[in-house]
Design a protein around this motif. Sequence first.
Motif, mmCIF file in Angstrom:
data_model
loop_
_atom_site.group_PDB
_atom_site.id
_atom_site.type_symbol
_atom_site.label_atom_id
_atom_site.label_comp_id
_atom_site.label_asym_id
_atom_site.label_seq_id
_atom_site.Cartn_x
_atom_site.Cartn_y
_atom_site.Cartn_z
ATOM 1 N N ILE A 83 19.159 8.314 -44.054
ATOM 2 C CA ILE A 83 18.025 9.147 -43.631
ATOM 3 C C ILE A 83 16.759 8.800 -44.427
ATOM 4 O O ILE A 83 15.667 8.721 -43.865
ATOM 5 N N SER A 84 16.933 8.548 -45.724
ATOM 6 C CA SER A 84 15.755 8.157 -46.530
ATOM 7 C C SER A 84 15.176 6.867 -45.992
ATOM 8 O O SER A 84 13.954 6.719 -45.851
ATOM 9 N N TYR A 85 16.067 5.933 -45.683
ATOM 10 C CA TYR A 85 15.589 4.655 -45.155
ATOM 11 C C TYR A 85 14.825 4.868 -43.846
ATOM 12 O O TYR A 85 13.729 4.332 -43.657
ATOM 13 N N LEU A 86 15.407 5.644 -42.946
ATOM 14 C CA LEU A 86 14.751 5.861 -41.647
ATOM 15 C C LEU A 86 13.394 6.531 -41.819
ATOM 16 O O LEU A 86 12.419 6.147 -41.173
ATOM 17 N N CYS A 87 13.348 7.534 -42.692
ATOM 18 C CA CYS A 87 12.080 8.243 -42.902
ATOM 19 C C CYS A 87 11.035 7.312 -43.485
ATOM 20 O O CYS A 87 9.885 7.300 -43.033
ATOM 21 N N SER A 88 11.414 6.505 -44.499
ATOM 22 C CA SER A 88 10.376 5.664 -45.086
ATOM 23 C C SER A 88 10.034 4.495 -44.173
ATOM 24 O O SER A 88 8.864 4.183 -44.003
ATOM 25 N N PHE A 89 11.047 3.875 -43.593
ATOM 26 C CA PHE A 89 10.754 2.691 -42.778
ATOM 27 C C PHE A 89 9.852 3.028 -41.588
ATOM 28 O O PHE A 89 8.974 2.267 -41.225
ATOM 29 N N THR A 90 10.095 4.186 -40.978
ATOM 30 C CA THR A 90 9.288 4.542 -39.806
ATOM 31 C C THR A 90 8.050 5.344 -40.191
ATOM 32 O O THR A 90 7.255 5.707 -39.332
ATOM 33 N N GLU A 91 7.896 5.645 -41.491
ATOM 34 C CA GLU A 91 6.803 6.509 -41.973
ATOM 35 C C GLU A 91 6.767 7.790 -41.138
ATOM 36 O O GLU A 91 5.734 8.171 -40.578
ATOM 37 N N ALA A 92 7.911 8.436 -41.104
ATOM 38 C CA ALA A 92 8.088 9.594 -40.224
ATOM 39 C C ALA A 92 7.180 10.750 -40.621
ATOM 40 O O ALA A 92 6.963 11.010 -41.804
ATOM 41 N N ALA A 93 6.654 11.432 -39.600
ATOM 42 C CA ALA A 93 5.814 12.605 -39.834
ATOM 43 C C ALA A 93 6.686 13.843 -40.058
ATOM 44 O O ALA A 93 6.232 14.815 -40.666
ATOM 45 N N ALA A 94 7.901 13.823 -39.554
ATOM 46 C CA ALA A 94 8.777 14.990 -39.685
ATOM 47 C C ALA A 94 10.231 14.562 -39.614
ATOM 48 O O ALA A 94 10.565 13.481 -39.114
ATOM 49 N N LEU A 95 11.063 15.450 -40.153
ATOM 50 C CA LEU A 95 12.518 15.270 -40.085
ATOM 51 C C LEU A 95 13.068 16.565 -39.494
ATOM 52 O O LEU A 95 12.728 17.650 -39.965
ATOM 53 N N VAL A 96 13.889 16.446 -38.453
ATOM 54 C CA VAL A 96 14.484 17.632 -37.835
ATOM 55 C C VAL A 96 15.981 17.615 -38.116
ATOM 56 O O VAL A 96 16.671 16.645 -37.773
ATOM 57 N N VAL A 97 16.476 18.669 -38.755
ATOM 58 C CA VAL A 97 17.899 18.737 -39.099
ATOM 59 C C VAL A 97 18.469 20.085 -38.671
ATOM 60 O O VAL A 97 17.729 21.027 -38.380
ATOM 61 N N ALA A 98 19.789 20.169 -38.665
ATOM 62 C CA ALA A 98 20.457 21.455 -38.475
ATOM 63 C C ALA A 98 20.496 22.161 -39.830
ATOM 64 O O ALA A 98 20.289 21.524 -40.860
ATOM 65 N N ASP A 99 20.754 23.462 -39.830
ATOM 66 C CA ASP A 99 20.957 24.117 -41.123
ATOM 67 C C ASP A 99 22.260 23.604 -41.736
ATOM 68 O O ASP A 99 22.267 22.848 -42.694
ATOM 69 N N THR A 100 23.377 24.017 -41.126
ATOM 70 C CA THR A 100 24.658 23.479 -41.573
ATOM 71 C C THR A 100 25.443 23.104 -40.331
ATOM 72 O O THR A 100 25.223 23.656 -39.249
ATOM 73 N N ASP A 101 26.326 22.155 -40.500
ATOM 74 C CA ASP A 101 27.203 21.803 -39.389
ATOM 75 C C ASP A 101 28.453 21.160 -39.960
ATOM 76 O O ASP A 101 28.365 20.349 -40.883
ATOM 77 N N ALA A 102 29.598 21.546 -39.411
ATOM 78 C CA ALA A 102 30.886 21.017 -39.864
ATOM 79 C C ALA A 102 31.000 21.060 -41.385
ATOM 80 O O ALA A 102 31.455 20.107 -42.027
ATOM 81 N N GLY A 103 30.503 22.152 -41.962
ATOM 82 C CA GLY A 103 30.655 22.359 -43.401
ATOM 83 C C GLY A 103 29.656 21.602 -44.259
ATOM 84 O O GLY A 103 29.749 21.614 -45.489
ATOM 85 N N PHE A 104 28.696 20.939 -43.645
ATOM 86 C CA PHE A 104 27.725 20.173 -44.417
ATOM 87 C C PHE A 104 26.341 20.799 -44.300
ATOM 88 O O PHE A 104 25.922 21.198 -43.216
ATOM 89 N N ASP A 105 25.633 20.887 -45.427
ATOM 90 C CA ASP A 105 24.306 21.497 -45.426
ATOM 91 C C ASP A 105 23.228 20.418 -45.307
ATOM 92 O O ASP A 105 22.948 19.689 -46.264
ATOM 93 N N TYR A 106 22.653 20.318 -44.104
ATOM 94 C CA TYR A 106 21.649 19.281 -43.850
ATOM 95 C C TYR A 106 20.309 19.599 -44.501
ATOM 96 O O TYR A 106 19.488 18.709 -44.680
ATOM 97 N N ARG A 107 20.088 20.882 -44.853
ATOM 98 C CA ARG A 107 18.843 21.225 -45.528
ATOM 99 C C ARG A 107 18.822 20.619 -46.925
ATOM 100 O O ARG A 107 17.785 20.150 -47.405
ATOM 101 N N GLU A 108 19.982 20.608 -47.567
ATOM 102 C CA GLU A 108 20.050 19.976 -48.889
ATOM 103 C C GLU A 108 19.807 18.485 -48.791
ATOM 104 O O GLU A 108 19.121 17.888 -49.616
#
Length: 547
Positions: A114-139
């Motif tokens: 995700i870090s690579y995708l955000c920096s490589f594309t110079e992303a303006a935003a990242l859209v994630v779920a709160d948690t899913d399948a026991g994993f916290d995407y906000r963290e």
Amino acid sequence: MLAGCTPWPAEFADSYRRRGYWTGETLGAFLRDRAHRFAERTAVVGAGRRWSYAELDTRADRMAAGLARLGIGAGDRVVVQLPNRPEVFEVAFALMRLGALPVYALPAHRRAEISYLCSFTEAAALVVADTDAGFDYRELAEQVRAETGGPEHILVAGDTGGRAHMRTLEEVREGGGAGPGATAGPDPGEVAFLQLSGGTTGLPKLIPRTHDDYLYSVRASAEICALDTGTVYLAALPVVHNFPMSSPGFLGVFSAGGTVVLAPDPSPATCLAAVEAEGVTHTAVVPPVAMLWLDAADGGSQAHRDLTSLRVLQVGGAKFNAEAARRVRPTLGCTLQQVFGMAEGLVNYTRYDDPEEVVVTTQGRPISPDDEIRVVDSDGTEVAPGGLGELQTRGPYTIRGYYRAPEHNAEAFTADGFYRTGDLVRTTPTGHIVVEGRAKDQINRGGEKIAPDEVENHLLAHPGVHDAAVVAVPDRFLGERTCAYVVPRGAGPARSELRAFLRERGLAAYKIPDRLELVDAFPATGVGKISRRELREAVRAAHAPAE
Ligand code: J2J
């Protein structure tokens, strides 16, 4: 076209338009048209919600208006990492209506990807779920922020958990008012979104797909698969992947006015229950999932399910063993359709009227009469008909280059614009393709693609690792799994430590080697400098056990 992309030469683009493949429709307009035609029909079922076509359309408009208020607009890249929940459609269509580009990440991706995708594309935003399948995407999003300093906006499907610098999708949508967010709308020849390639090199490559080219593949796929308003499609795989998105996937279903049922996971317990409950007619899986379903339905844990609604099981993403393929009709009572596709473009289907033997033993034939196919030897010379060689292709929905990757493009595409698929195939007299192997440096772990280079680079970052070679070993269930051979420096790290190290570096779990072997040295390979690829081959030959 977006900077960093390779357009089709004008004579090809003109011909694709003349022949009616590229119709000048955008994905945003496509949804609007379906919302008019199928207004109150159910478009999406998932996460306890049911949205009609009209509702999805209105939500996408409001979301677009809300995103526009945040300053997100034409040409902006937005990394979208969402599980199979209805919001994924709302966000994707909202972005595409603004001319902003979703960059689709898999739910399995972690900080490194995700870090690579955000920096490589110079992303303006990242859209994630709160948690899913026991994993916290906000963290995860917080770690990405800490590591890359971006993106500016983090938007959460669900609850921010009180994190002040994040916004919920609901807030964004409500902030948008009544919409409509989009004004003139993007050019249909423009890039609509970026898909991730399976990758053969250290860093994943991004695939720019235009409205025109993608919608052609979607409409044609919906027709080949005979979808209609009675279609109930179960999305068992993550819908951000090209297969469930467009082959015919959710877009094909929307094209025909059917219903998409989102499964949170591909397990037989979840999916076969959903088939029964929702009257699913079509679904798509990778080979290991198909095998789990076959076993569960055939006297296993789901043998009691009523699967009579199911008409078509699509299997693709990796080679489906002919013996398993033969079990589909007797066990599930439906037609098997093999799908051999790639996010770069070309998709092949077996057709419903193909003889059973063709369905079981081939990976189908191309969508379009204008898909150009050639099978070449290692010198690039076409082999005799039926001979084995690498598949090269170009056509009305196959890209001419990856995003911002001129050096890689020079290798991955021929001078006359054919994409080198890296797949070893032969064709049958009926024009069907049989996938026999691979010329590319990639591991296909049950449909999940792994670039050995990428994993080796992470291993080499450990101070106790002198050298590393990641190779495929045959596996009855997954087709292939991964083994990392490591030459330690000095006493070297323990295997458990190396695994923990890879996890700490934020690598997706499916890329973490299934096996790790410490060896004293790699085989001597004679004089001269050899390629990483040759080294991997030598290591595999010297160490890897046959299945
Ligand atoms: C053997 N290998 C296959 C098959 C893909 C539809 C279906 C799949 C994908 C996909 C996709 C295979 N038998 N049936 O995008 O729209 C391997 C080949 C190919 C690579 C592409 C779609 N189906 N493969 O799998 O971009 O090696 O797309 O080049 O993830 O998967 O991977 P990907």
